[in-house]
Write a protein that holds these residues in place. Structure first.
Motif, mmCIF file in Angstrom:
data_model
loop_
_atom_site.group_PDB
_atom_site.id
_atom_site.type_symbol
_atom_site.label_atom_id
_atom_site.label_comp_id
_atom_site.label_asym_id
_atom_site.label_seq_id
_atom_site.Cartn_x
_atom_site.Cartn_y
_atom_site.Cartn_z
ATOM 1 N N ARG A 144 0.819 -1.209 0.000
ATOM 2 C CA ARG A 144 0.000 0.000 0.000
ATOM 3 C C ARG A 144 0.859 1.268 0.000
ATOM 4 N N PRO A 145 0.324 2.372 -0.512
ATOM 5 C CA PRO A 145 1.017 3.655 -0.385
ATOM 6 C C PRO A 145 1.075 4.060 1.087
ATOM 7 N N THR A 146 2.242 4.334 1.580
ATOM 8 C CA THR A 146 2.428 4.760 2.967
ATOM 9 C C THR A 146 3.428 5.903 3.006
ATOM 10 N N ALA A 147 3.599 6.476 4.179
ATOM 11 C CA ALA A 147 4.605 7.530 4.328
ATOM 12 C C ALA A 147 5.997 6.980 4.043
ATOM 13 N N ALA A 148 6.203 5.698 4.336
ATOM 14 C CA ALA A 148 7.525 5.096 4.157
ATOM 15 C C ALA A 148 7.909 4.927 2.696
ATOM 16 N N ASN A 149 6.914 4.804 1.792
ATOM 17 C CA ASN A 149 7.265 4.620 0.373
ATOM 18 C C ASN A 149 6.809 5.801 -0.491
ATOM 19 N N ARG A 150 6.715 6.959 0.145
ATOM 20 C CA ARG A 150 6.351 8.148 -0.621
ATOM 21 C C ARG A 150 7.391 8.460 -1.684
ATOM 22 N N TRP A 151 8.670 8.240 -1.350
ATOM 23 C CA TRP A 151 9.744 8.481 -2.315
ATOM 24 C C TRP A 151 9.951 7.210 -3.119
ATOM 25 N N LEU A 152 9.721 7.300 -4.413
ATOM 26 C CA LEU A 152 9.733 6.110 -5.262
ATOM 27 C C LEU A 152 11.144 5.730 -5.694
ATOM 28 N N PRO A 153 11.360 4.444 -5.964
ATOM 29 C CA PRO A 153 12.675 4.005 -6.438
ATOM 30 C C PRO A 153 12.863 4.304 -7.913
ATOM 31 N N ASP A 154 14.118 4.356 -8.326
ATOM 32 C CA ASP A 154 14.443 4.435 -9.740
ATOM 33 C C ASP A 154 14.235 3.048 -10.346
ATOM 34 N N ALA A 155 13.867 3.013 -11.618
ATOM 35 C CA ALA A 155 13.589 1.728 -12.272
ATOM 36 C C ALA A 155 14.784 0.791 -12.235
ATOM 37 N N ASP A 156 16.005 1.323 -12.264
ATOM 38 C CA ASP A 156 17.157 0.422 -12.311
ATOM 39 C C ASP A 156 17.349 -0.350 -11.005
ATOM 40 N N GLU A 157 16.701 0.090 -9.918
ATOM 41 C CA GLU A 157 16.790 -0.638 -8.661
ATOM 42 C C GLU A 157 15.932 -1.901 -8.665
ATOM 43 N N LEU A 158 14.910 -1.930 -9.520
ATOM 44 C CA LEU A 158 13.974 -3.047 -9.553
ATOM 45 C C LEU A 158 14.119 -3.926 -10.786
ATOM 46 N N THR A 159 14.726 -3.389 -11.836
ATOM 47 C CA THR A 159 14.728 -4.086 -13.114
ATOM 48 C C THR A 159 15.432 -5.433 -13.055
ATOM 49 N N GLY A 160 16.551 -5.529 -12.337
ATOM 50 C CA GLY A 160 17.284 -6.788 -12.258
ATOM 51 C C GLY A 160 16.433 -7.927 -11.708
ATOM 52 N N PRO A 161 15.896 -7.791 -10.490
ATOM 53 C CA PRO A 161 15.062 -8.864 -9.937
ATOM 54 C C PRO A 161 13.815 -9.143 -10.766
ATOM 55 N N LEU A 162 13.200 -8.103 -11.315
ATOM 56 C CA LEU A 162 11.985 -8.310 -12.107
ATOM 57 C C LEU A 162 12.298 -9.021 -13.417
ATOM 58 N N ALA A 163 13.367 -8.606 -14.086
ATOM 59 C CA ALA A 163 13.741 -9.252 -15.352
ATOM 60 C C ALA A 163 14.124 -10.709 -15.118
ATOM 61 N N TYR A 164 14.860 -10.968 -14.051
ATOM 62 C CA TYR A 164 15.255 -12.340 -13.746
ATOM 63 C C TYR A 164 14.020 -13.212 -13.509
#
Length: 222
Positions: free
Chosen positions: A191-211
């Motif tokens: 869920r959207p929370t105060a803790a994840n208000r600042w979003l990650p850059d795509a390159d932080e997620l692309t490796g695990p998602l592509a794999y």
């Protein structure tokens, strides 16, 4: 409760703490500063729920824009959002991508595999949705989604061979608790929370998602 009845009561969604779609849309605009758009809705006809667009072959019943110029109708104003959903309380809640965020879209099985791996790695994550057609969308910084094909190739994967796409400028996604046809409602995995208000850059997620997407593709072909 019948979600296809008219009025504010019909907008109540089970499991969403009694919030109406209006309340939810206003909260997205006020608390997250996301542009929102009221889309189509579901109507009951001869015992079957159909999209208000009247297309019996609609691919996203009750969860798409109502007009071609929808992008100009999206608003970040809570006041305007309240007026839109007051006019049609059962309208879907749509979020334009490429503005406050992009979204990396993957199959549900790959999404959960990657999510577990990223949590173990303590990767910073933004909100994540799950759709009734078994897709997951990972929210990332706007504009960074354009880098994903390059990042995927750099990791040794062919972007055309794995089921990973990006929703960016000119796109949209249906937000929880929007219902999509008879399949059910879009849900938050994170869920959207105060803790994840600042979003990650795509390159932080692309490796695990592509794999994870690559593994799913291999398993499907095996």
């Amino acid at each position: 409760m019948n979600d296809t009845t008219t009025g504010t009561e019909a907008a109540q969604i089970p499991g969403q703490r009694g919030e109406t779609l209006l309340d939810t849309a206003v909260r997205y605009a006020e608390q997250r500063h996301w542009d929102v758009l009221s889309g189509t809705w579901l109507v009951a006809k001869e015992g079957v729920e159909r999209c208000s667009c009247a297309d019996t072959r609609c691919s996203a019943p009750g969860a798409h824009p109502t007009r071609p110029d929808w992008a100009a109708q999206a608003t970040g104003s809570a006041v305007v959002a309240r007026a839109q959903w007051s006019e049609q309380p059962t309208a879907s809640v749509l979020l334009p991508t490429g503005r406050a965020f992009d979204a990396v879209d993957v199959p549900e099985t790959a999404g959960f595999l990657a999510l577990a791996r990223m949590e173990r790695m303590e990767v910073t994550l933004g909100p994540v949705t799950r759709t009734p057609d078994r897709r997951m969308q990972f929210f990332v910084l706007p504009g960074t989604g354009a880098k994903v094909p390059f990042l995927v190739r750099r990791l040794g994967w062919d972007p055309a061979a794995i089921d990973l796409t990006v929703r960016g400028e000119g796109g949209f996604l249906a937000a929880p608790p929007t219902r999509v046809g008879a399949g059910g409602a879009v849900q938050w995995v994170r869920r959207p929370t105060a803790a994840n208000r600042w979003l990650p850059d795509a390159d932080e997620l692309t490796g695990p998602l592509a794999y994870a997407c690559g593994q799913e593709t291999r398993d499907r072909r095996a």
